[in-house]
Structures are given as C-alpha cells and as structure tokens.
Write an enzyme that holds these catalytic residues in place. Structure first.
Site, PDB file in Angstrom:
ATOM      1  N   ASP A  47       5.838 -30.194   5.112  1.00  0.00           N
ATOM      2  CA  ASP A  47       5.278 -30.624   6.411  1.00  0.00           C
ATOM      3  C   ASP A  47       5.852 -29.783   7.622  1.00  0.00           C
ATOM      4  O   ASP A  47       6.530 -28.907   7.523  1.00  0.00           O
ATOM      5  CB  ASP A  47       6.565 -32.004   6.600  1.00  0.00           C
ATOM      6  CG  ASP A  47       5.599 -33.195   6.374  1.00  0.00           C
ATOM      7  OD1 ASP A  47       4.226 -33.246   5.860  1.00  0.00           O
ATOM      8  OD2 ASP A  47       6.016 -34.348   6.164  1.00  0.00           O
ATOM      9  N   LYS A  69       1.275 -32.192  10.446  1.00  0.00           N
ATOM     10  CA  LYS A  69       0.238 -32.691  11.551  1.00  0.00           C
ATOM     11  C   LYS A  69       0.500 -32.169  12.952  1.00  0.00           C
ATOM     12  O   LYS A  69       0.085 -32.657  13.884  1.00  0.00           O
ATOM     13  CB  LYS A  69       0.832 -34.167  11.507  1.00  0.00           C
ATOM     14  CG  LYS A  69       0.184 -34.836  10.381  1.00  0.00           C
ATOM     15  CD  LYS A  69       0.380 -36.404  10.426  1.00  0.00           C
ATOM     16  CE  LYS A  69      -0.015 -37.109   9.175  1.00  0.00           C
ATOM     17  NZ  LYS A  69       0.724 -36.639   7.917  1.00  0.00           N
ATOM     18  N   MET A 184      10.908 -40.255  16.828  1.00  0.00           N
ATOM     19  CA  MET A 184       9.657 -40.322  17.290  1.00  0.00           C
ATOM     20  C   MET A 184       9.348 -41.001  18.670  1.00  0.00           C
ATOM     21  O   MET A 184       8.369 -41.796  18.879  1.00  0.00           O
ATOM     22  CB  MET A 184       8.674 -40.852  16.422  1.00  0.00           C
ATOM     23  CG  MET A 184       8.374 -39.893  15.081  1.00  0.00           C
ATOM     24  SD  MET A 184       7.376 -40.537  13.858  1.00  0.00           S
ATOM     25  CE  MET A 184       8.440 -41.603  12.969  1.00  0.00           C
TER      26      MET A 184
END
Ligand code: SAH
Length: 273
Positions: A47, A69, A184
């Site tokens: 990741d 991502k 986040m």
C-alpha cells in the site's frame, strides 16, 4: 535475521496469502512476523502508506507491486487488488499483502480476508502497530492516561463515499470518550471540528496533528479545537496525519522526545553548575 531467533516463525506456504501490517513507518516498529513474511514472499502487494525502507527486507527476486491509492502512480481499485491477490495465489505464489499500520484498523483487511475465504485461498493475518497509537506515542501522547481518560475512541474522517460518515452522532461521540483519535480526517477537518464543538466539546480543547508519524519526516502541530482552521492554513498540514483531541495532548509538553531531551539537558546543566 529471523533465522537467528530462539523460536520458530511460520513458514510461508506457496499459494497462501498473508495480510500483514507494516506499522506506521519507522522500520523499527515492524513486527518479527512482518520481517519473516518479507523474507519469504514471492510477490509483495504493498500500500501507499508502507514505508519503502521495509521493502528492502524483501528476499532477492521478490516482485514488489504498488497497490496503493496515491503517489501520482496509476492505482488499482479495491476489487482489482483482491483479484490480483487471488490470481497470484492460484499461480502458487507466496503473496504478501502489506498494509500500513494494522490491516484491520481502517485498512480494509477484513474485506480482503472475506474475499480470500470466498475464493478458497488459505491466508493468515498478522497485525501491525497502528498509526493511531504509535503516532501519538512518538509525539509524547499516551492515548490513555489514568487521571485523564478511561476510554479512547478511534474514528475515520471519511466513509467509502469520501464524506464524513453519516452514521456519526456527534453529540454521542463528544460524550463517549475524553480522547478521540481520527484517521483520514484532513479532508473534512473543519467540518469535524465544528461538529465536535456543536456536539459539546470545548473549543479550547487541545488538539495535536501528527503528520508522517514515526518517520524522519514526522511533524507535530499543537492547537485547540476552535483554532484548527488557522493552524492548518498556517502550516499547510497534509495527510497522512493522525489527529488527537483531548487533554492527553497536553502531556506532550513533558513527554515528547524534544521535551524529554530539553529537560534532561537542563538537569545536566544544573548538575554541572
Ligand atoms: N491501517 C492503518 C490506517 C490506514 S487509514 C493503520 O492502522 O495505521 C490511512 C490513515 O492512517 C491516514 O489518512 C492517516 O490518518 C493514518 N496514518 C497512517 N500512517 C500514518 C503515519 N505514518 N502518520 C500519520 N498518519 C498515518
């Protein structure tokens, strides 16, 4: 390195998938299971939040594939990552799915494990040290402190659709725990701060932002709930950042590595006077 240990770590069997947490960044926080996995894996799907220093532990010839991502690189969708894992395992590879922090803490590890079960792929899960505990610790913040809090709430600042989770009851959250740790949260931090104040938290409650926690780029910014907007503007704080709300933040004045060093130096200076 793991070969020298006085106990045995598991053998990575061909065709299996291991979902492993790589911790928040400092390679010293890798678990032995993570190092053991890196030493044996044939294919590593990692990741964006996995610190590159730990990938250097991969065995020679192992394939390192970015499956994150961010980073401006083309990114795989969740479904594609899962399919890739399954496909590689069916080819007989030892597949290491390496995730930042802990795979089961806001890391979609559960979703991936369920998909592996459905596909009849044998797998194991090895936890990692989560950023929401290690980040505060490296900033001098214990997430629990007996005279301050008996509970701590870990929250995500956004949902699968990118907005603040609609299921949040801000009044209940505000009352639920004296210490809140957000993952986040940066995209919607203004909204979150407003909702917490409306929900009953005090605007002068201390807040700490810990960015790139535990890495050499770690930065910490202390502020108050009512001043979050100005702090972010002033310092241009970006993800990955952990946000801690609560009185435990004040302990950083004494417990952050800088404070501890300053205090020790003062003490040594005083002694030598
Ligand atoms: N599974 C991870 C969390 C993934 S969610 C864990 O257990 O740590 C991604 C969020 O984690 C980021 O947006 C940020 O809030 C936090 N995060 C992960 N690594 C971080 C780091 N080194 N420093 C600060 N925040 C981090």
């Amino acid at each position: 390195m793991t070969a020298d240990l006085p106990f045995k770590l598991p053998q990575f069997i061909a065709g299996h998938v291991w979902l492993v947490g790589a911790g928040p960044g400092d390679p010293g926080l890798l678990t032995l299971h993570c190092v053991n996995a890196l030493k044996q894996a044939d294919h590593i799907l990692y990741d964006a939040l996995v610190d590159h220093s730990c990938l250097k532990l991969a065995k020679q010839g192992a394939i390192l594939e970015f499956a994150g991502k961010r980073g401006g690189k083309p990114s795989l969708k969740q479904q594609e990552i899962t399919e890739r894992m399954i496909c590689l395992a069916r080819e007989g590879k030892r597949v290491l799915r390496l995730k930042g922090g802990d795979p089961f803490v806001f890391g979609r590890g559960g979703e991936e494990a369920l998909a592996l079960i459905e596909a009849h792929i044998p797998f194991r899960v090895f936890p990692g040290i989560t950023a929401g505990i290690a980040g505060p610790a490296y900033a001098g913040i214990p997430v629990t402190h007996r005279s301050i809090n008996h509970s701590v709430l870990f929250l995500t600042g956004h949902d699968a659709d990118g907005t603040v989770p609609k299921s949040f009851d801000w009044k209940a959250i505000s009352r639920a725990a004296p210490v809140l740790v957000f993952y986040m949260a940066m995209k919607h931090i203004d909204e979150i701060a407003d909702d917490l104040i409306k929900g009953g938290r005090k605007s002068d409650e201390p807040v700490m932002f810990i960015t790139h926690a535990t890495t050499s780029n770690q930065r910490i910014y202390k502020t108050e709930l009512g001043h979050i907007k100005q702090t972010i503007k002033e310092h241009d704080i970006e993800p990955p950042t952990i946000v801690v709300v609560g009185k435990v933040v004040s302990l950083a004045d004494k417990l952050s590595p800088d404070s501890v060093t300053d205090e020790l130096e003062d003490e040594l200076d005083n002694r030598s006077l």
